[in-house]
Design a protein around this motif. Structure first.
Motif, PDB file in Angstrom:
ATOM      1  N   LYS A  31     -16.668  21.667  25.934  1.00  0.00           N
ATOM      2  CA  LYS A  31     -17.286  22.978  25.715  1.00  0.00           C
ATOM      3  C   LYS A  31     -18.782  22.846  25.429  1.00  0.00           C
ATOM      4  N   LEU A  32     -19.128  21.919  24.561  1.00  0.00           N
ATOM      5  CA  LEU A  32     -20.496  21.846  24.060  1.00  0.00           C
ATOM      6  C   LEU A  32     -21.440  21.075  24.979  1.00  0.00           C
ATOM      7  N   VAL A  44     -24.867  29.574  22.560  1.00  0.00           N
ATOM      8  CA  VAL A  44     -25.051  29.059  21.208  1.00  0.00           C
ATOM      9  C   VAL A  44     -24.668  30.135  20.198  1.00  0.00           C
ATOM     10  N   TRP A  49     -18.660  28.258  20.887  1.00  0.00           N
ATOM     11  CA  TRP A  49     -19.599  27.234  20.453  1.00  0.00           C
ATOM     12  C   TRP A  49     -19.178  26.689  19.085  1.00  0.00           C
TER      13      TRP A  49
END
Length: 125
Positions: A31-32, A44, A49
């Motif tokens: 995901k990040l 973000v 996040w």
């Protein structure tokens, strides 16, 4: 035979903890950081996040066995929320909604809250 196998239960628990933590960290890095390949990058400070941050941090803590019970409690709750907010609205059945990993992580980490880290943990007890 059972007694001989039971003697290795703490090591087996540690292997389960470490493998689950590595897989959990991969969900966060996907995901990040987009690694391994990801379909989307969450904005973000979005809920996805924050989920990625939780997955990476708790995954690392669980993997090394540092504050395992607390980290596992947070990770378990995160996966429960993930299932009911993201997966269940599409279809209640985990095999149909892609939430089977979330359920498995949820209950595996809940087990670690009670069982502890097993062997090879930074703060083993």
């Amino acid at each position: 035979m059972t007694d001989r196998l039971s003697a290795y239960a703490p090591q087996a628990l540690a292997v389960l903890r470490i493998v689950a933590a590595l897989l959990f960290v991969l969900h966060g890095t996907q995901k990040l950081l987009g690694f391994p390949a990801a379909e989307f990058a969450p904005p973000v400070f979005s809920i996805f996040w924050f989920a990625a941050i939780i997955e990476i941090v708790t995954g690392v803590l669980i993997g090394v066995g540092f504050f395992t019970r607390a980290a596992a409690f947070i990770a378990s709750g995160t996966m429960a929320v993930a299932y009911w907010m993201v997966h269940a609205p599409g279809n209640l059945f985990p095999t149909n909604n892609g939430g089977d990993a979330a359920i498995l992580f949820c209950f595996l980490f809940l087990f670690l809250v009670f069982a502890g880290p097993g062997r090879w943990a930074v703060n083993e007890k």
